[in-house]
Design an enzyme around this catalytic site. Structure first.
Site, PDB file in Angstrom:
ATOM      1  N   ARG A 102       0.818  -1.216   0.000  1.00 35.47           N
ATOM      2  CA  ARG A 102       0.000   0.000   0.000  1.00 35.47           C
ATOM      3  C   ARG A 102       0.846   1.258   0.000  1.00 35.47           C
ATOM      4  O   ARG A 102       0.393   2.313  -0.439  1.00 35.47           O
ATOM      5  CB  ARG A 102      -0.990  -0.029   1.167  1.00 35.47           C
ATOM      6  N   GLU A 119       3.868  -6.049  13.431  1.00 37.84           N
ATOM      7  CA  GLU A 119       2.774  -6.251  14.384  1.00 37.84           C
ATOM      8  C   GLU A 119       2.250  -7.684  14.316  1.00 37.84           C
ATOM      9  O   GLU A 119       1.892  -8.268  15.319  1.00 37.84           O
ATOM     10  CB  GLU A 119       1.644  -5.245  14.087  1.00 37.84           C
TER      11      GLU A 119
HETATM   12  P1  AMP Z   1       5.231  -1.891  11.420  1.00 35.01           P
HETATM   13  O1  AMP Z   1       6.529  -2.429  10.878  1.00 35.01           O
HETATM   14  O2  AMP Z   1       4.774  -2.615  12.624  1.00 35.01           O
HETATM   15  O3  AMP Z   1       5.266  -0.386  11.617  1.00 35.01           O
HETATM   16  O4  AMP Z   1       4.123  -2.234  10.367  1.00 35.01           O
HETATM   17  C1  AMP Z   1       3.974  -1.499   9.291  1.00 35.01           C
HETATM   18  C2  AMP Z   1       3.482  -2.303   8.130  1.00 35.01           C
HETATM   19  O5  AMP Z   1       2.433  -3.215   8.443  1.00 35.01           O
HETATM   20  C3  AMP Z   1       2.935  -1.318   7.176  1.00 35.01           C
HETATM   21  O6  AMP Z   1       3.300  -1.689   5.883  1.00 35.01           O
HETATM   22  C4  AMP Z   1       1.455  -1.379   7.386  1.00 35.01           C
HETATM   23  O7  AMP Z   1       0.802  -1.238   6.167  1.00 35.01           O
HETATM   24  C5  AMP Z   1       1.182  -2.727   8.011  1.00 35.01           C
HETATM   25  N1  AMP Z   1       0.319  -2.654   9.196  1.00 35.01           N
HETATM   26  C6  AMP Z   1       0.681  -2.966  10.458  1.00 35.01           C
HETATM   27  N2  AMP Z   1      -0.333  -2.836  11.318  1.00 35.01           N
HETATM   28  C7  AMP Z   1      -1.376  -2.397  10.588  1.00 35.01           C
HETATM   29  C8  AMP Z   1      -2.723  -2.053  10.904  1.00 35.01           C
HETATM   30  N3  AMP Z   1      -3.201  -2.140  12.151  1.00 35.01           N
HETATM   31  N4  AMP Z   1      -3.519  -1.629   9.894  1.00 35.01           N
HETATM   32  C9  AMP Z   1      -3.036  -1.556   8.632  1.00 35.01           C
HETATM   33  N5  AMP Z   1      -1.780  -1.859   8.268  1.00 35.01           N
HETATM   34  C10 AMP Z   1      -0.954  -2.287   9.237  1.00 35.01           C
END
Ligand code: AMP
Length: 173
Positions: free
Chosen positions: A60, A97
């Site tokens: 995205r 996450e």
């Molecule tokens: P992070 O590395 O934990 O900051 O995760 C970021 C990546 O995971 C990004 O590419 C986001 O698009 C996706 N992502 C993680 N958690 C969510 C969420 N709650 N809603 C949408 N996308 C998420």
């Protein structure tokens, strides 16, 4: 308008796995006015920052990342999940996450003279953006900003990012 933008983000419970509150940005993409407003607002803090390359993180992050590159008269660099880029790559493994992942960037994508803006739609734990920063460091370029549409503030993803580099997120939840 920022109110409208905020209301357009749809929270989907338990996607892709149980316990995750997924932030769905597709209602912004499908609304021409909101889409334009979002791109301009993402670009605003960086208009005079001399950005030469915008990195968008799969998948995205490609959408606004490419539009942001156009808005800032910069080039666009895709950072992708392992195995998707055709040329020689540098890679980083990180935890997110939900699970862990490896991302890659082409070895010739960033040059020493580049001023790089890292964009993703959502910052959650910050692991993906931090790993992307390490990919840029490999090519010798400098990261001069981070840009996110949505920041999940409770997860404090900012703490993982370079503290000397500005972080701008349009919507905080
Ligand atoms: P992070 O590395 O934990 O900051 O995760 C970021 C990546 O995971 C990004 O590419 C986001 O698009 C996706 N992502 C993680 N958690 C969510 C969420 N709650 N809603 C949408 N996308 C998420």
């Amino acid at each position: 308008m920022m109110e409208r933008l905020s209301r357009a983000v749809r929270t989907v419970a338990d996607f892709p796995t149980s316990g995750i509150q997924f932030k769905d940005i597709t209602p912004i993409l499908s609304d021409a006015e909101l889409l334009r407003f979002a791109v301009e607002s993402l670009a605003d803090p960086y208009r005079n920052a001399g950005i030469t390359k915008v990195i968008g993180i799969e998948a995205r992050g490609f959408i606004f990342g490419a539009m942001l590159a156009d808005e800032l008269n910069a080039g666009f660099i895709p950072v992708r999940k392992k195995g998707k880029l055709p040329y020689t790559t540098v890679e980083e493994t990180y935890s997110l996450e939900y699970g862990s992942d490896t991302i890659e960037m082409h070895t010739d994508a960033v040059h020493e003279s580049d001023r790089v803006l890292i964009h993703d739609d959502v910052i959650a734990t910050g692991g993906t953006a931090a790993a992307t920063h390490r990919l840029v460091a490999f090519g010798g370029g400098s990261v001069v900003g981070y840009s996110f549409l949505v920041e999940l503030s409770d997860l404090n993803g900012r703490a993982l990012l370079d503290h000397g580099v500005p972080v701008h997120s349009l919507l905080k939840y």
